[in-house]
Design an enzyme around this catalytic site. Sequence first.
Site, PDB file in Angstrom:
ATOM      1  N   TYR A 180     -31.991  23.526  -8.387  1.00  0.00           N
ATOM      2  CA  TYR A 180     -32.681  23.873  -9.642  1.00  0.00           C
ATOM      3  C   TYR A 180     -34.196  23.838  -9.436  1.00  0.00           C
ATOM      4  O   TYR A 180     -34.831  24.858  -9.373  1.00  0.00           O
ATOM      5  CB  TYR A 180     -32.247  22.923 -10.767  1.00  0.00           C
ATOM      6  CG  TYR A 180     -32.765  23.376 -12.115  1.00  0.00           C
ATOM      7  CD1 TYR A 180     -32.120  24.384 -12.813  1.00  0.00           C
ATOM      8  CD2 TYR A 180     -33.910  22.815 -12.669  1.00  0.00           C
ATOM      9  CE1 TYR A 180     -32.599  24.825 -14.038  1.00  0.00           C
ATOM     10  CE2 TYR A 180     -34.397  23.247 -13.896  1.00  0.00           C
ATOM     11  CZ  TYR A 180     -33.744  24.253 -14.573  1.00  0.00           C
ATOM     12  OH  TYR A 180     -34.226  24.687 -15.776  1.00  0.00           O
ATOM     13  N   SER A 195     -30.351  29.776 -14.270  1.00  0.00           N
ATOM     14  CA  SER A 195     -31.576  29.743 -15.063  1.00  0.00           C
ATOM     15  C   SER A 195     -32.779  29.682 -14.124  1.00  0.00           C
ATOM     16  O   SER A 195     -32.983  30.594 -13.332  1.00  0.00           O
ATOM     17  CB  SER A 195     -31.514  28.557 -16.031  1.00  0.00           C
ATOM     18  OG  SER A 195     -32.437  28.706 -17.062  1.00  0.00           O
ATOM     19  N   ASP A 216     -27.590  36.151 -24.211  1.00  0.00           N
ATOM     20  CA  ASP A 216     -28.537  35.159 -23.683  1.00  0.00           C
ATOM     21  C   ASP A 216     -29.913  35.454 -24.257  1.00  0.00           C
ATOM     22  O   ASP A 216     -30.615  36.356 -23.807  1.00  0.00           O
ATOM     23  CB  ASP A 216     -28.570  35.213 -22.158  1.00  0.00           C
ATOM     24  CG  ASP A 216     -29.365  34.060 -21.555  1.00  0.00           C
ATOM     25  OD1 ASP A 216     -30.092  33.385 -22.313  1.00  0.00           O
ATOM     26  OD2 ASP A 216     -29.255  33.826 -20.348  1.00  0.00           O
ATOM     27  N   HIS A 248     -26.694  31.634 -22.799  1.00  0.00           N
ATOM     28  CA  HIS A 248     -27.293  31.046 -21.606  1.00  0.00           C
ATOM     29  C   HIS A 248     -26.368  30.042 -20.925  1.00  0.00           C
ATOM     30  O   HIS A 248     -26.638  29.615 -19.813  1.00  0.00           O
ATOM     31  CB  HIS A 248     -28.614  30.387 -21.976  1.00  0.00           C
ATOM     32  CG  HIS A 248     -29.493  30.086 -20.801  1.00  0.00           C
ATOM     33  ND1 HIS A 248     -29.921  31.057 -19.930  1.00  0.00           N
ATOM     34  CD2 HIS A 248     -29.999  28.910 -20.338  1.00  0.00           C
ATOM     35  CE1 HIS A 248     -30.665  30.503 -18.991  1.00  0.00           C
ATOM     36  NE2 HIS A 248     -30.729  29.200 -19.207  1.00  0.00           N
TER      37      HIS A 248
END
Length: 800
Positions: free
Chosen positions: A561, A642, A726, A762
């Site tokens: 991430y 993301s 999203d 999302h």
Amino acid sequence: MLIPALLRFRRLSLLFSRPRDSSCSLLISYQDQLPFAISLRNMTASSWTPHSYPPTRRSDHVDVYHSEANGEVNVPDPYSWLEKDGEEKEKWLAAQEALARSFLDAHPDRVRLEEEIKASTDYEKFGLPSLKDDGRWYWSYNSGLQAQPVYYRSRDSELPDSVSGPGGEVFFDPNVLSSDGSVSLSSGSYSRDGKWFAYALSHSGSDFTNIYIRSTDHPLTDADNDLRLSDELEFVKFSSIAWTHDNKGFFYQRFPDRSSHNPAGSNKADIQTGSDSDKDAQLFYHRVRTNQSEDVLVVKNPDQPEWLWGAAISEVDGRWLELSVSRDTSRKNLLWLADLEKEQIGPNLNWIKLVNDFEAEYNIIGNDGSKFYLQTNAGAPRYKVITVDVEGFRLASQSGLVHIKDFSKDLIAEDKDAHLEDISILGHDRLVTIYKRNVMDELYIHDLKSGKQLKRLASDHVGALTAYGRRTQQFFFVWLTGFDTPGIAARYDFSEPSGGKVDGRWNVWRETKVGGLAGGGGFIAEQIWYTSRDGTKIPMFVVRHKDTPLDGTAPAIQYGYGGFSISIGPFFSPSILTAMRAYGFVLAVPNIRGGGEFGEDWHLAGTRERKINCFDDFTAATEWLVENKYASRGRIAINGGSNGGLLVSACVNRAPEGLFGAAIAEVGVHDLLKFADFTIGRAWTSDYGNPHDSHDFDFIYPISPIHNVPTDKILPPTLLLTADHDDRVVPMHSFKLAATLQHVASGNPHPLLLRLELKAGHGAGKSTELKIKEAADKWSFAAQTMGLKWQRNVTEKTKM
């Protein structure tokens, strides 16, 4: 579980997500496009025919940006038409989805893997229980494969001591609100007296929610007999629900009415751009049994249209309205207080502006009268706890400008070796802290008056911890999880003596049991440290099954991430564990810079000009796995969602050819020149920089994935996942990257595919079925493109 706490916007920035799935995907076939139809017939599970993509129109659209170094810069954007709805776009998406489905479904193990993931997911899941002021306990429960968790409650004041089954009675079942599981309970809050339940519903995963109210005397078990009140609050987004202690109403954040707003349940996504994006949020107070048009405006600031308002009420006395003001996703906020004993709710509140500059982060933990306890990173990048004399601050501010530091004292000093991740006041006069030390959680009890550390709990647990309770109660609950620990709910009761220095007793309330391949046991987790490109030491978790050889032949899944100060600790994933058993994957989770694992300095080291550190850290992790024979070069599938999707696409562009075996990017931020123009994207400029600023443009443009697809190397098999609803990282990012990849690398020997989910957002609120199907698509794509074979007799061994 519903936790009635301040919903900080920063926590909603770009959340770790495992998005989308196929069962609601577009399935329209455009076989009449001859080159496309021929390629579909020629594809097999183990092969890919280059130049097999649907035709994509390239326009002559050009955007003009300003560079500090080069003045005006013309940037072609031939796929800008994919940012807007239209028939051409719909046909293109249908063709893309048909192509992706044809390839994914051709894998002979695809159905088998889905069935195994389903078996591993089919276990009882439950949330931590909470005792409300109506004298009943409430908790969430999913029998295994239910679309959404169901919220149960006890029939009396006794908490069911359940070994299995839900226990109690159904209080709120969101599954009755839709036939496909697309309606989810986004948040909820109970009034002080326990009479009312205000809750926010999300449709198709949208960040926009509608708030409703129901009496706790009327559970939701049947949509045809829904006895909720007529109150309906629209245009709600990133909002807390903060009840006043008189039980008459609550504070919430909403956005202005929009003519383009699609009603709840609409099949059309509600994605705003430009002047219609997420701006001009306002704080309102809603009274029970009134129309939204009658709500009382509390705060708005037309001069600061990007500010967001997070409201809470002081827990014990209900005296203070606490307002945390955010302008972006940075760890900085304003902090205002209003004394509701002296002030009338409305736009003319006399605010005590404890913090009125965006200089650091200040989070309220609790208060005793006008003495407030705060968690802050001011002068403490790993956070500390301070007390503030609000009355002294208020009196001094009447004579001129004052600063919070002049009226604060350190209660718990910063630990230079551990990040203070979470803190609560529980059991009347105890502080309960969770420190993240080398990415593993530690749980402590402190004395509230002195801050002195009294006791550590769950010291033998290696993994992640979450604590929840209320200050007025003599107990709290802890959730323990890890890579091979699906979940343990434990209770700590202050009122039961244990014979130690701190009174209390620790008991396991309930433990999760998992079946299928994920529940077969034999997994080994370790933490290693490796060196990144600039010499920085980076920790990484490596998980494998005991039967997986360490001889350099194993495939791997590498998840990352690296952004927004979000820490990625040990987590339990039945789908990943199933794939590990089926194909012998090793799981690698590097804790790269940009996250919050080591406090704010670690976060800032992966932002703005330093964003490339995230990509270098992640690539160095892959290289370490190869060099140390944990995995084979070219058989490592990188994955992230993301901000992690950006990580994946950027690393594909930058890493040496052949290092990665596959790339799976979920709901990624791929167009770094356009992200700030859609919905809430401008809030991410604190991490990414502002592409419309000439200085920032010069470090953003060279790393933007869409604008830097290489033409001189073979790209790994790539799967881009996104969803039509999203409204956080809008799907145009994945659309445009897919079109760019397929144009620049049409002859690439590996597939570059786009997978689109309908009626999904999302990631939050996705149904269990969609999660299972999506996971099967992801990991079968990795296995298919890397030529992996199902491990012989693995299922039979597990069942023995």
